[in-house]
Design an enzyme around this catalytic site. Structure first.
Site, PDB file in Angstrom:
ATOM      1  N   GLU A  11       0.838  -1.206   0.000  1.00 43.74           N
ATOM      2  CA  GLU A  11       0.000   0.000   0.000  1.00 43.74           C
ATOM      3  C   GLU A  11       0.871   1.253   0.000  1.00 43.74           C
ATOM      4  O   GLU A  11       1.917   1.297   0.650  1.00 43.74           O
ATOM      5  CB  GLU A  11      -0.900  -0.011   1.236  1.00 43.74           C
ATOM      6  CG  GLU A  11      -2.036   0.980   1.169  1.00 43.74           C
ATOM      7  CD  GLU A  11      -3.117   0.673   2.207  1.00 43.74           C
ATOM      8  OE1 GLU A  11      -3.611   1.637   2.805  1.00 43.74           O
ATOM      9  OE2 GLU A  11      -3.446  -0.511   2.403  1.00 43.74           O
ATOM     10  N   ASP A  16      -0.021   5.460   0.440  1.00 43.25           N
ATOM     11  CA  ASP A  16      -1.148   6.310   0.796  1.00 43.25           C
ATOM     12  C   ASP A  16      -0.816   7.782   0.885  1.00 43.25           C
ATOM     13  O   ASP A  16       0.230   8.163   1.401  1.00 43.25           O
ATOM     14  CB  ASP A  16      -1.668   5.972   2.208  1.00 43.25           C
ATOM     15  CG  ASP A  16      -2.138   4.553   2.354  1.00 43.25           C
ATOM     16  OD1 ASP A  16      -2.561   3.974   1.351  1.00 43.25           O
ATOM     17  OD2 ASP A  16      -2.085   4.035   3.468  1.00 43.25           O
ATOM     18  N   GLU A  53      -3.197  10.195   3.069  1.00 45.25           N
ATOM     19  CA  GLU A  53      -4.383  10.293   3.916  1.00 45.25           C
ATOM     20  C   GLU A  53      -4.503  11.728   4.410  1.00 45.25           C
ATOM     21  O   GLU A  53      -3.551  12.289   4.951  1.00 45.25           O
ATOM     22  CB  GLU A  53      -4.291   9.344   5.103  1.00 45.25           C
ATOM     23  CG  GLU A  53      -4.520   7.890   4.729  1.00 45.25           C
ATOM     24  CD  GLU A  53      -4.510   6.979   5.933  1.00 45.25           C
ATOM     25  OE1 GLU A  53      -5.263   5.993   5.925  1.00 45.25           O
ATOM     26  OE2 GLU A  53      -3.747   7.223   6.881  1.00 45.25           O
TER      27      GLU A  53
END
Length: 341
Positions: free
Chosen positions: A129, A131, A133
């Site tokens: 993953e 990211d 955010e």
């Protein structure tokens, strides 16, 4: 407390192969904010953004996803019933992924907006993953941005970094981009690279290396997102709307067959060369990190008594406490950052 990233739903999208777009001349494109120019990172110069129907599909949220501008802008909203999200129709092994995002204004504590790559729907215990955010806050406090890197299910060593921003991300669109190659990962905010993760032998499988899909979501992160869950989503301010535009996927699409997914035939893609930062870019990245990074896993001795292999924890140590949080700036509040992990 640091929460695992992107806990929003990630159902498996459909897998329609898309061609890798050629890189055009270095022309700065207009952003999606009604002709307002947004500063794109250099790999985006001259690249045509995609309409939603050209490469994305809705994954949850029913009527909470709305298309604008002939499908070139996407509004995701969060209300008491649900959030919303969309995903790429394809898996990619490496590439350049970008969106211009305008975040909800006013009171947004507990609201989480995410723009990320993951293969969690395919590899439940060994997922990768990458990211961005975006973590909302109470009125008068700024949004925070967090980047995460997970490889082979290494959620126990999420390699999180958190930043404040030199602008108000609710005022206009700004570009957030992820460049992922075989040897390097670079996160951008507008033109500025803000983080570089180089693949090392010591990292091993913790460096993301399996095909991933691209996602964008808005959801309720009340349990952890603002001051460790102290402030929750207040739905009297709903709906909370995150706007996405300038959607770009420039990657190496792979087969939906897991056995064939590790060997796409893309030749030598352009984005491999883009991962080589100039001296000017490195200076800009260093300045951003010095001025705006508020948490670094490399300085967090409570989570990691022994620093992870890629960390040079001696750098800027005087700016960070043993919990990885940055001390308050002189002349500001003169105390620790107000963000609790």
């Amino acid at each position: 407390m640091m929460a695992s990233s992107s806990s929003s739903p990630s159902p498996r999208p459909s897998r329609r192969l898309l061609p890798v777009l050629a890189v055009a001349a270095a022309v700065l494109l207009l952003g999606p904010g009604g002709g307002v120019e947004a500063r794109q990172p250099p790999p985006l110069h001259g690249v045509r953004p995609m309409a939603f129907g050209e490469g994305y599909t809705q994954i949850f949220g029913s009527a909470n996803l709305a298309l604008r501008g002939e499908g070139r802008r996407v509004h995701l909203s969060l209300d008491e019933a649900t959030g919303a999200g969309f995903a790429s129709q394809d898996l990619f092994l490496h590439g350049f992924f970008s969106a211009a995002v305008k975040l909800p204004a006013d009171y947004a504590a507990g609201v989480v907006v995410a723009f990320y790559l993951t293969n969690g729907d395919r590899y439940e215990k060994t997922h990768d993953e990458l990211d961005f955010e975006f973590l909302g806050n109470v009125r008068g406090r700024e949004w925070r941005v967090q980047t995460n890197v997970y490889g082979n299910g290494s959620t126990g060593a999420g390699r999180e970094e958190r930043y404040d921003l030199p602008f108000d991300p609710t005022d206009d669109f700004h570009h957030y981009s992820i460049l992922w190659t075989k040897h390097r990962i670079i996160f951008y905010v507008d033109e500025t690279p803000i983080r570089e993760v180089a693949r090392t032998e010591a990292m091993g499988a913790a460096f993301p290396s399996k095909p991933m899909s691209l996602y964008a979501t808005i959801w309720d992160g009340s349990a952890w997102a603002t001051l460790g869950g102290r402030y929750r989503v207040d739905y009297k301010y709903a709906p909370f709307v995150a706007q996405f535009g300038d959607l770009v996927m420039q990657g190496c699409p792979v087969s939906s067959n897991p056995a064939a997914a590790a060997a796409p035939s893309c030749g030598t893609p352009w984005f491999e060369a883009a991962a080589s930062l100039s001296g000017e870019q490195r200076r800009a990245m260093a300045a951003f990190r010095h001025g705006h990074m508020s948490y670094s896993y490399c300085h967090d001795r409570r989570r990691y008594p022994v620093a992870l292999s890629e960390c040079d924890a001696a750098r800027l140590r005087r700016l960070f406490g043993p919990d990885g949080m940055k001390y308050g700036r002189r002349g500001a509040r003169g105390r620790r950052s107000d963000v609790v992990m």
